[in-house]
Scaffold this motif. Sequence first.
Motif, short mmCIF file in Angstrom:
data_model
loop_
_atom_site.label_atom_id
_atom_site.label_comp_id
_atom_site.label_asym_id
_atom_site.label_seq_id
_atom_site.Cartn_x
_atom_site.Cartn_y
_atom_site.Cartn_z
N HIS A 128 -4.53 -3.87 17.35
CA HIS A 128 -5.00 -2.95 16.33
C HIS A 128 -5.50 -3.55 15.20
O HIS A 128 -4.92 -4.63 14.56
CB HIS A 128 -3.67 -2.26 15.77
N PHE A 129 -6.71 -3.22 14.70
CA PHE A 129 -7.20 -4.12 13.58
C PHE A 129 -7.33 -3.17 12.24
O PHE A 129 -7.72 -1.73 12.43
CB PHE A 129 -8.67 -4.51 13.93
N LEU A 130 -7.14 -3.65 11.17
CA LEU A 130 -7.09 -2.87 9.75
C LEU A 130 -8.09 -3.63 8.96
O LEU A 130 -7.71 -4.65 8.59
CB LEU A 130 -5.74 -3.18 9.42
N LEU A 131 -9.05 -3.19 8.71
CA LEU A 131 -10.29 -3.79 7.93
C LEU A 131 -10.50 -2.90 6.47
O LEU A 131 -10.50 -1.81 6.56
CB LEU A 131 -11.65 -3.54 8.74
N PHE A 132 -10.40 -3.42 5.58
CA PHE A 132 -10.59 -2.93 4.22
C PHE A 132 -11.05 -4.23 3.32
O PHE A 132 -10.74 -5.18 3.43
CB PHE A 132 -9.25 -2.37 3.80
N LYS A 133 -11.60 -3.46 2.06
CA LYS A 133 -12.06 -4.46 1.12
C LYS A 133 -10.68 -4.52 0.08
O LYS A 133 -10.00 -3.62 -0.09
CB LYS A 133 -13.23 -3.75 0.38
N SER A 134 -10.55 -5.79 -0.44
CA SER A 134 -9.51 -5.90 -1.44
C SER A 134 -9.69 -4.94 -2.59
O SER A 134 -8.51 -4.51 -2.95
CB SER A 134 -9.56 -7.42 -2.23
N ASP A 135 -10.54 -4.50 -2.85
CA ASP A 135 -10.74 -3.41 -4.07
C ASP A 135 -9.91 -2.15 -3.85
O ASP A 135 -9.36 -1.49 -4.49
CB ASP A 135 -12.06 -3.14 -4.39
N PHE A 136 -9.78 -1.93 -2.28
CA PHE A 136 -9.09 -0.71 -1.69
C PHE A 136 -7.67 -0.60 -2.19
O PHE A 136 -7.36 0.39 -2.69
CB PHE A 136 -9.38 -0.63 -0.17
N VAL A 137 -6.90 -1.76 -2.06
CA VAL A 137 -5.55 -1.92 -2.46
C VAL A 137 -5.38 -2.07 -4.00
O VAL A 137 -4.25 -1.84 -4.38
CB VAL A 137 -4.80 -2.64 -1.73
N LYS A 138 -6.43 -2.65 -4.62
CA LYS A 138 -6.13 -2.86 -6.00
C LYS A 138 -6.40 -1.81 -6.82
O LYS A 138 -5.78 -1.86 -8.19
CB LYS A 138 -7.42 -4.08 -6.42
N LYS A 139 -6.71 -0.60 -6.49
CA LYS A 139 -7.00 0.73 -7.09
C LYS A 139 -5.69 1.42 -7.23
O LYS A 139 -5.35 2.09 -8.01
CB LYS A 139 -7.70 1.64 -6.36
N GLY A 140 -4.36 0.90 -6.81
CA GLY A 140 -3.25 1.49 -6.86
C GLY A 140 -2.49 1.06 -8.02
O GLY A 140 -3.13 0.46 -9.04
N PHE A 141 -1.23 1.40 -8.25
CA PHE A 141 -0.54 1.03 -9.36
C PHE A 141 0.33 -0.51 -9.40
O PHE A 141 0.78 -0.76 -10.45
CB PHE A 141 0.53 1.95 -9.81
N LYS A 147 2.69 2.61 11.27
CA LYS A 147 1.89 2.65 9.90
C LYS A 147 0.40 2.37 10.44
O LYS A 147 -0.43 3.25 9.69
CB LYS A 147 2.26 1.64 9.10
N PHE A 148 0.09 1.66 11.09
CA PHE A 148 -1.10 1.61 11.57
C PHE A 148 -1.81 3.12 12.35
O PHE A 148 -2.85 3.62 11.89
CB PHE A 148 -1.33 0.52 12.70
N GLU A 149 -0.97 3.75 13.11
CA GLU A 149 -1.31 4.91 13.67
C GLU A 149 -1.51 6.09 12.42
O GLU A 149 -2.40 7.08 12.67
CB GLU A 149 -0.36 5.33 14.82
N LYS A 150 -0.47 6.01 11.60
CA LYS A 150 -0.43 6.81 10.47
C LYS A 150 -1.96 6.76 9.71
O LYS A 150 -2.68 7.74 9.15
CB LYS A 150 0.52 6.75 9.60
N ILE A 151 -2.45 5.65 9.30
CA ILE A 151 -3.72 5.28 8.75
C ILE A 151 -4.89 5.97 9.62
O ILE A 151 -5.74 6.38 9.14
CB ILE A 151 -3.73 3.76 8.66
N LYS A 152 -4.73 5.55 10.76
CA LYS A 152 -5.62 6.24 11.59
C LYS A 152 -5.64 7.54 11.74
O LYS A 152 -6.95 8.20 11.69
CB LYS A 152 -5.75 5.69 13.07
N CYS A 158 -5.77 11.78 1.37
CA CYS A 158 -5.99 11.03 2.76
C CYS A 158 -5.99 9.51 2.15
O CYS A 158 -5.53 8.50 2.80
CB CYS A 158 -6.71 11.22 3.60
N VAL A 159 -6.95 9.02 1.14
CA VAL A 159 -7.38 7.57 0.96
C VAL A 159 -5.86 7.30 0.23
O VAL A 159 -5.63 5.87 0.36
CB VAL A 159 -8.37 7.74 -0.33
N GLU A 160 -5.30 8.04 -0.72
CA GLU A 160 -3.94 7.53 -1.48
C GLU A 160 -2.75 7.22 -0.35
O GLU A 160 -2.06 6.31 -0.75
CB GLU A 160 -3.83 8.28 -2.57
N VAL A 161 -2.89 8.24 0.44
CA VAL A 161 -1.70 8.05 1.60
C VAL A 161 -1.97 6.77 2.39
O VAL A 161 -1.05 6.00 2.67
CB VAL A 161 -1.50 9.36 2.49
N SER A 162 -3.23 6.54 2.79
CA SER A 162 -3.49 5.28 3.67
C SER A 162 -3.48 4.18 2.79
O SER A 162 -3.10 3.03 3.34
CB SER A 162 -4.75 5.51 3.93
#
Length: 211
Positions: A11-24, A57-62, A72-76
């Motif tokens: 399972h591969f999880l690809l995302f940009k660092s800005d994606f997680v930096k937008k949280g609290f 968690k991987f399956e939930k993101i998918k 969906c973005v916030e939950v992911s």
Amino acid sequence: MKHFSEDFNAHFLLFKSDFVKKGFVKSDIMEELLFINPDYPPIFDLEANDFNDTLYKFEKIKHETENQSPFCVEVSRLYVLQILYDYNRTCEICLLNSDKLINRQYQVVYEFRKLVDKNFHKLKTVKEYADIMHLSSKYISECIKNQTGASALSLIQNRIILEAEFLLKYSQLTIKLISNKLGFTSTSAFSRFFKGIKGISPDNYRNKQEN
């Protein structure tokens, strides 16, 4: 893929660092989570429960991505954060339990961070933590500087600021109550501390979040 057996599955999880930096979660905390410590093992085994939890968690993101449900973005993002925290925690445990000689400085930093996370609301100086660890402030500061590039005092202050930001954003506590909760002797002392690091007063910071 010819070198892998037929039952191999990844399972591969690809995302940009800005994606997680937008949280609290504070940006510098995210930088640490995203940093791959060269001492971390490249491969490690998980206990069955940990493996199943991670796979879930991987399956939930998918699922969230494919169905595009509301939020969906916030939950992911929350699932990704959990995976990052789990990964870092597992790697640190692997390092600390490794049969090879563990870098002593790394152990010092690991213990220091645990103590700060537990006591930041009442202990504000490096010396206070050094006394608990039965080490000198100078040695602890050298270890942290060598391992993280930051000062020991900044790790303490950043943890206090992280909590302060969270309380100012998401709680209805007054500045005075937040000051007391964080162990400051007065509201003015807390305000000076907060403004010295953030460049803005706690009141103005809260108002800015609400606008």
